[in-house]
Design an enzyme around this catalytic site. Structure first.
Site, PDB file in Angstrom:
ATOM      1  CE  LYS A  13      -2.339  -0.920   3.706  1.00 58.05           C
ATOM      2  NZ  LYS A  13      -1.700  -2.217   4.021  1.00 58.05           N
ATOM      3  NE  ARG A  87      -5.618  -1.391   8.639  1.00 56.55           N
ATOM      4  CZ  ARG A  87      -4.468  -1.833   9.135  1.00 56.55           C
ATOM      5  NH1 ARG A  87      -4.476  -2.670  10.148  1.00 56.55           N
ATOM      6  NH2 ARG A  87      -3.321  -1.430   8.624  1.00 56.55           N
ATOM      7  NE  ARG A 127       7.835  -3.834   6.604  1.00 56.29           N
ATOM      8  CZ  ARG A 127       6.555  -3.489   6.478  1.00 56.29           C
ATOM      9  NH1 ARG A 127       6.104  -3.061   5.307  1.00 56.29           N
ATOM     10  NH2 ARG A 127       5.733  -3.593   7.497  1.00 56.29           N
TER      11      ARG A 127
END
Length: 213
Positions: A13, A87, A127
């Site tokens: 995103k 959400r 990450r």
């Protein structure tokens, strides 16, 4: 142009938000970025810090308050892109009420980035963030340079990742049909080169001409 970009953690995103904002000349509003900045600056309440560090999601009032303050700033006068919010259906309703109170504007499109869960887990767990520059790297796909001072965010650790993905799936089970019924939802394959994904997004919302061309 008001866009909502949704998708599970690790779907890309943030990358797509930057590309789309450049395309339309609108600012990106990322609740995650705003919350992390508040955490770094010490302005986030401890109860919210504890929730973030455990991989949980903050209560609606905390997030909606951030968005309400951000969307009245001058750079949002021509629209904005919401990255990762709403959400849930209650959040979507609250967003509609907020937009109505700010001059009756409405969402133009809701874009869902679809990525299979095993790939999401791989993207998130590997990450790392450079503490000095804030640059995000991936140990497999985008290794950091020598000497980078890396941080493994608490919410990118395996246990927190599983919790975040489970929470996303549970919450959005009702959100996506909600926007589909309003004829705002566009589901886009989020796997591939960023520019190719952008091209799919633009085609889906009827704005081709950038990305992958």
């Amino acid at each position: 142009m008001i866009l909502v970009l949704v998708g599970p953690p690790g779907a890309g995103k943030g990358t797509q938000a930057k590309l789309l904002c450049a395309r339309f000349g609108i600012p990106q509003i990322s609740t995650g970025d705003m919350l992390r900045e508040a955490k770094r600056s010490g302005t986030l309440e401890k109860r919210y810090l504890d929730i973030m560090d455990s991989g949980g999601l903050l209560p609606d009032e905390a997030v909606i308050g951030l968005i309400a303050r951000r969307t009245v700033e001058p750079d949002c006068s021509n629209g904005f892109l919401l990255d990762g919010f709403p959400r849930t259906v209650p959040q979507a309703d609250a967003l509609d009420d907020l937009l109505a109170s700010q001059g009756g504007t409405r969402i133009d499109a809701v874009i869902q980035l679809d990525v299979a869960r095993p790939l999401l887990e791989e993207r998130l767990i590997h990450r790392r963030t450079d503490k000095r520059s804030g640059q995000i790297y991936h140990l497999v796909y985008n290794p950091p340079p020598p000497g980078a001072e890396l941080e493994h965010r608490a919410d990118d650790r395996p246990e927190a990742v599983a919790k975040r993905l489970d929470a996303y799936e549970a919450m959005t089970a009702a959100l996506l049909p909600f926007y589909e019924q309003k004829k705002l939802l566009h589901r886009v394959d989020g796997v591939g080169k960023p520019e190719d994904v952008t091209h799919r997004v633009l085609s889906a919302i009827g704005r081709p001409g950038s990305g992958g061309e």
